[in-house]
Every structure is written in structure tokens, then in C-alpha cells.
Write a protein that holds these residues in place. Structure first.
Motif, short mmCIF file in Angstrom:
data_model
loop_
_atom_site.label_atom_id
_atom_site.label_comp_id
_atom_site.label_asym_id
_atom_site.label_seq_id
_atom_site.Cartn_x
_atom_site.Cartn_y
_atom_site.Cartn_z
N GLN A 89 -24.02 9.16 50.44
CA GLN A 89 -22.99 8.20 50.87
C GLN A 89 -22.66 8.43 52.34
O GLN A 89 -22.48 9.55 52.79
CB GLN A 89 -21.72 8.36 50.04
N GLY A 90 -22.61 7.35 53.06
CA GLY A 90 -22.33 7.43 54.48
C GLY A 90 -23.59 7.40 55.32
O GLY A 90 -23.50 7.40 56.56
N GLY A 133 -15.47 7.87 66.30
CA GLY A 133 -16.19 6.76 66.90
C GLY A 133 -16.33 5.59 65.97
O GLY A 133 -15.36 5.17 65.31
N SER A 134 -17.58 5.06 65.87
CA SER A 134 -17.84 3.91 65.01
C SER A 134 -18.58 4.31 63.74
O SER A 134 -19.14 3.45 63.06
CB SER A 134 -18.67 2.86 65.77
N TYR A 135 -18.61 5.62 63.42
CA TYR A 135 -19.37 6.08 62.25
C TYR A 135 -18.58 5.90 60.96
O TYR A 135 -17.37 5.66 60.98
CB TYR A 135 -19.76 7.55 62.43
N PHE A 136 -19.32 6.06 59.86
CA PHE A 136 -18.76 5.87 58.54
C PHE A 136 -17.50 6.73 58.34
O PHE A 136 -17.47 7.91 58.71
CB PHE A 136 -19.82 6.22 57.49
N ASN A 137 -16.48 6.09 57.75
CA ASN A 137 -15.19 6.72 57.45
C ASN A 137 -14.36 7.02 58.69
O ASN A 137 -13.29 7.64 58.58
CB ASN A 137 -15.36 8.00 56.63
N SER A 138 -14.82 6.60 59.85
CA SER A 138 -14.00 6.79 61.05
C SER A 138 -12.79 5.87 60.96
O SER A 138 -12.91 4.68 60.64
CB SER A 138 -14.81 6.47 62.30
N ARG A 139 -11.63 6.39 61.26
CA ARG A 139 -10.38 5.62 61.19
C ARG A 139 -9.88 5.36 62.61
O ARG A 139 -9.64 6.31 63.36
CB ARG A 139 -9.32 6.38 60.39
N CYS A 140 -9.73 4.09 62.95
CA CYS A 140 -9.31 3.70 64.30
C CYS A 140 -7.90 3.12 64.24
O CYS A 140 -7.59 2.29 63.36
CB CYS A 140 -10.27 2.68 64.90
N GLN A 153 -3.70 -5.95 61.58
CA GLN A 153 -3.68 -4.63 60.97
C GLN A 153 -3.62 -3.55 62.05
O GLN A 153 -4.31 -3.63 63.07
CB GLN A 153 -4.91 -4.42 60.10
N LYS A 154 -2.83 -2.52 61.79
CA LYS A 154 -2.68 -1.45 62.77
C LYS A 154 -3.88 -0.51 62.77
O LYS A 154 -4.20 0.09 63.80
CB LYS A 154 -1.39 -0.68 62.46
N THR A 155 -4.57 -0.37 61.64
CA THR A 155 -5.71 0.54 61.54
C THR A 155 -6.90 -0.16 60.93
O THR A 155 -6.75 -1.18 60.23
CB THR A 155 -5.36 1.79 60.69
N ALA A 156 -8.10 0.38 61.20
CA ALA A 156 -9.34 -0.13 60.60
C ALA A 156 -10.26 1.07 60.31
O ALA A 156 -10.31 2.03 61.09
CB ALA A 156 -10.03 -1.13 61.53
N THR A 157 -10.97 1.03 59.20
CA THR A 157 -11.86 2.12 58.79
C THR A 157 -13.28 1.58 58.64
O THR A 157 -13.49 0.50 58.06
CB THR A 157 -11.38 2.73 57.46
N CYS A 158 -14.27 2.34 59.13
CA CYS A 158 -15.68 1.94 59.00
C CYS A 158 -16.12 2.18 57.56
O CYS A 158 -16.06 3.30 57.05
CB CYS A 158 -16.55 2.74 59.97
N GLN A 159 -16.59 1.13 56.88
CA GLN A 159 -16.97 1.20 55.48
C GLN A 159 -18.48 1.37 55.32
O GLN A 159 -19.24 1.20 56.28
CB GLN A 159 -16.49 -0.07 54.75
N VAL A 163 -19.11 -2.56 57.85
CA VAL A 163 -18.10 -3.54 58.23
C VAL A 163 -16.76 -2.83 58.30
O VAL A 163 -16.43 -2.01 57.44
CB VAL A 163 -18.03 -4.71 57.22
N TRP A 164 -15.96 -3.14 59.31
CA TRP A 164 -14.63 -2.55 59.44
C TRP A 164 -13.71 -3.12 58.37
O TRP A 164 -13.83 -4.29 57.99
CB TRP A 164 -14.05 -2.81 60.83
N SER A 165 -12.79 -2.33 57.91
CA SER A 165 -11.88 -2.75 56.84
C SER A 165 -10.89 -3.81 57.29
O SER A 165 -10.25 -4.44 56.45
CB SER A 165 -11.12 -1.53 56.29
#
Length: 461
Positions: A89-90, A133-140, A153-159, A163-165
Motif C-alpha cells: 500500500q502506498g 510533499g506530494s507522496y502517498f499519505n502526505s497531509r497538506c 477545505q483547510k487540508t488535503a491528503t494524497c490518496q 488523487v488529493w482528498s
């Protein structure tokens, strides 16, 4: 035979050596199936078949491999071997399946690469910070510059789907600009005038975002204007580039030196020039028909802000009920009051009682229309007459009936105008509304209504 044993011994040793060289794991597979698998740390390569084209063993970090060879498990990595790549996974495989080619190379790159989402767009007037960064599970986490607010949305997570959440938010300017108005302006009118000139400085606006503002807009009279007496509400408005509005309010109050206001006396009128109660204004008083003026007929607002003369009142006319003839009684009302003469044979007459009850509730309307009620009750010589609380003699009451041709033994009501003319007769009781409708059609009454409206004299009846 002893000689045969010594000849067979080398062959037995070769067989034992072959058994020892075969890995233990091969005994766990299914003979002839052609399936085998590698884990991350496995490095298997059989050199016994040098004449067979073999590919390098597959090593997959962050994943595992499942292969199938056309020549059985003992011929792993031979030409035609197909291997399926599965990543943790990831991670994602560059190729989900590879084949061992005649060139002794695998057909495609099979490494497991870490999943990576597209690079986020930097919001205008803001930015973001990411945990990996832009890797899996990274939270921005997104943020905005001072004066701007985050929309979205205040945050986005790489799925794992790359695709960003959440979508890209924006930074919008929703804070209104600030503007401070002048303080309350309070001025007295200039001498001899009803206005005052008021001056102030135009305020400036301040924006919390980009500092770009429109021109300041004033609602109301501009500075250095002549303001009339009273309280004037003013407002300044300014807009920023995003269309947010900032505003402030202040008032301008102008005062005029005045005497205390004069009001029309009861049953009278007052008419003033200039502005009615400012210094120098003159007011004239008159009384309605049937009332006599007492006090000053004219008063002037003086320098000391007091009125000249004395208070003015309108007193009811002094009706002389001691006259000897009905004509002399009626002459006292000429051009002053209207008369409503109500006649009944007895005080118990139901028409009389209904009519008097109805009129008592409408006394305000009678006074407004200058109507005096005269009651004639009974038959001669027991008959009496009455004007409110003043009694008429039986002889004078009889003369009124004879003069106006009013019967003694039945109910009747007669309406007489200010010129002494018989305008309307009623053999039965009528409502106050019907009576007032008739009186309001008289020509002289229309002029009275105009004066009363100007004086503010009204009545609910």
C-alpha cells in the motif's frame, strides 16, 4: 560383489551430493506445476543449466512477485517466464507483469515506486505546508495571507488513487475595509437664519488585504454646506477590490433659537408667519363660531425667547336664556353656531332616548362642526327646554316649537345652519354618522374643515 561395491560408491556419492544441493524449499512446491514465488530478499539463480537462457532474478523492494515458468519450477527465470508484480500500500508497480525475453532481460521495468499525487496549486494570496510533499499519505494544510480567508477545505491528503482528498481552496478577501467618520457636529443657526454652515475633513479608508480601495463615497450633504435645523444622518462608504464594503455614520445637528411653541386654543386657531416660533415670528389667534377670544389676539417671539402679550383662550359664548322671544334666542347663534333642535312629547320616548344616547357618544364630532343641541321635552304647560345644563322657560320652549313648526306630541329633529335656515328635518332618530355627513356638505363647513386640518384639529367621530 566387493569389486561392484567400489564401482557403485562414486555414483552414490554423486546422488547424495545432488540431494544436498537441492534447496529444501523445492520439496514444498508442487512438482511439475511451474509456479514459484520470490520475496523481497530472495536471490535465486540456478547455474546448473548454463545452456538455457535465464533472466536475472527479480528483486522487488516494497512488494512481492509471483512467477510462472513454462519448464517447471527447476527452470525459474528461463525464457518465457511470466512474473506478476504486487506492491505494498502506498506504492505502485511500473509494470504489473513482466516476461523473461530471449535477450536474457525482463520485458519491462518492474520496480515498485511510491505513489505520488499531482503537485498542488499554490492559492493566490496564500500557500500550503505538507508533511511529505506530494507522496502517498502526505497531509497538506493551506493558509492565507493576512486580510484573506480560506474558502474550501483547510487540508488535503494524497490518496492511493493518486488523487488529493480535497480540491484546491482559494483565498478570498472577505474582510471589509475600515473607515472612521468625524464626530457629531452640533451647531446653532446663524443669527436671523434657519440654517448653519458645517465643515469637516473627509475620512480615509484602510484595507486589511491588498490596500486597494475605491474613492470614499458620502451619503448626505457635503462639507461646507448650509444645513437646515434638525438632525441630519450622514454616512461614508468605501469598497475594496473584492467588493467588500466598509462604512461609518455620523450626524450633523443644527439648532435654531426659538420661543416655546404656541398651540391653538381650544375651539380656536393660530396662524404664524416666518417659521412659527423662531425669533421675530408673529402669531395671530381667532376663535371658532360660538366662542369669544380672551387674551392677546397677536403675540411676537422676542429677543429673550419669550412671547409678548398674554395667553389666549377661546371661551364659550355667553348664551342668554332669559330672553323673552324665540327669535331673540336664535339671533345669538347667527353666523356662530349650528342648531340641532330635538323635540319629544316625554323624556321616556324611545326615539328621544335613542337619539340622545347616540349623540352623547359623538360630542366631539358635534363640537368640531359647531353644533349646539337644544332639547324640547314635554307638552305645554309642562314642557321644558334645555341647552346643555341651562334651562329654558316653558313659554320660550313653546315659542321655539311654534316658530319652527315642530309638533309637540311626536318625535322630531330639526337641523338649522349658521344663517338660521331650516336645512333638514328628521321624524325618526338618525346616527351621528348620517347627521355629520349632511353637515359636511354645507358650503361653509368645507372652509371650516380646511382651517381645522391646518390647525391639526381632528376627531374620531
Amino acid at each position: 560383489q566387493p569389486g561392484q561395491c567400489f564401482q557403485t560408491l562414486p555414483n552414490m556419492l554423486n546422488w547424495i551430493q545432488l540431494v544436498v544441493l537441492v534447496p529444501f524449499s523445492s520439496y514444498l512446491s508442487f512438482p511439475g506445476s511451474g509456479y514459484y514465488s520470490y520475496r523481497d530478499d530472495e536471490d535465486r539463480y540456478d547455474h546448473r543449466y548454463k545452456g538455457t537462457p535465464w533472466c536475472a532474478p527479480i528483486k522487488v523492494k516494497h512488494g512481492d512477485v509471483s512467477c510462472r515458468t513454462p519448464r517447471g519450477e527447476h527452470y525459474g527465470n528461463v525464457m518465457g517466464t511470466r512474473c506478476k508484480i504486487r506492491c505494498k500500500q502506498g506504492y505502485e508497480a511500473q509494470s504489473s507483469e513482466v516476461v523473461c525475453m530471449a535477450s536474457k532481460h525482463w520485458s519491462l521495468n518492474y520496480a515498485c515506486r511510491e505513489i505520488r499525487c499531482p503537485k498542488l496549486n499554490m492559492p493566490a494570496n496564500g500557500g500550503y505546508k505538507c508533511s511529505d510533499g506530494s507522496y502517498f499519505n502526505s497531509r497538506c494544510e493551506f493558509f492565507c495571507s493576512p486580510g484573506f480567508s480560506l474558502k474550501g477545505q483547510k487540508t488535503a491528503t494524497c490518496q492511493h488513487t493518486k488523487v488529493w482528498s480535497a480540491g484546491d481552496p482559494t483565498c478570498v478577501d472577505i474582510d471589509p475595509p475600515k473607515i472612521t467618520c468625524p464626530t457629531l457636529k452640533d451647531k446653532w443657526a446663524e443669527p436671523g437664519k434657519l440654517t448653519a454652515r458645517v465643515t469637516w475633513d473627509t475620512p480615509e479608508g484602510v484595507d486589511t488585504a491588498d490596500g486597494i480601495l475605491t474613492d470614499v463615497i458620502l451619503k448626505g450633504r457635503p462639507s461646507k454646506s448650509d444645513f437646515p435645523e434638525g438632525l441630519h444622518k450622514m454616512a461614508y462608504t468605501v469598497f475594496d477590490r473584492a467588493g467588500n464594503k466598509g462604512s461609518c455614520r455620523f450626524t450633523v445637528r443644527v439648532r435654531v433659537r426659538r420661543c416655546s411653541p404656541l398651540f391653538p386654543p381650544d375651539n380656536g386657531y393660530v396662524k404664524c408667519d416666518s417659521d412659527k416660533d423662531n425669533y421675530g415670528a408673529t402669531c395671530q389667534f381667532t376663535c371658532t363660531g360660538g366662542y369669544e377670544l380672551q387674551g392677546s389676539a397677536a403675540r411676537v417671539c422676542q429677543h429673550g425667547l419669550t412671547w409678548s402679550g398674554s395667553d389666549t383662550t377661546c371661551s364659550p359664548m355667553n348664551i342668554n336664556v332669559g330672553v323673552r322671544t324665540a327669535a331673540a334666542l336664535l339671533d345669538q347663534f347667527y353666523e356662530k353656531r349650528r342648531l340641532l333642535i330635538i323635540s319629544a312629547p316625554t323624556a321616556a320616548n324611545h326615539n328621544y332616548r335613542f337619539q340622545m344616547t347616540n349623540l352623547q357618544q359623538a360630542q366631539c364630532g358635534l363640537d368640531l362642526r359647531h353644533v349646539t343641541v337644544i332639547e324640547l321635552v314635554g307638552t305645554y304647560p309642562a314642557q321644558i327646554g334645555r341647552i346643555r345644563h341651562r334651562l329654558l322657560s316653558p313659554a320660550l320652549a313653546l315659542q321655539l316649537r311654534l316658530l319652527l313648526q315642530i309638533p309637540q306630541r311626536s318625535f322630531q329633529m330639526v337641523l338649522v345652519d349658521k344663517q338660521g335656515m331650516d336645512k333638514q328635518r328628521y321624524p325618526f332618530p338618525v346616527t351621528a354618522a348620517e347627521l355629520f355627513t349632511t353637515i359636511d356638505t354645507f358650503p361653509l363647513r368645507k372652509d371650516e374643515m380646511v382651517l381645522q386640518q391646518e390647525a391639526g384639529q381632528t376627531c374620531q367621530s
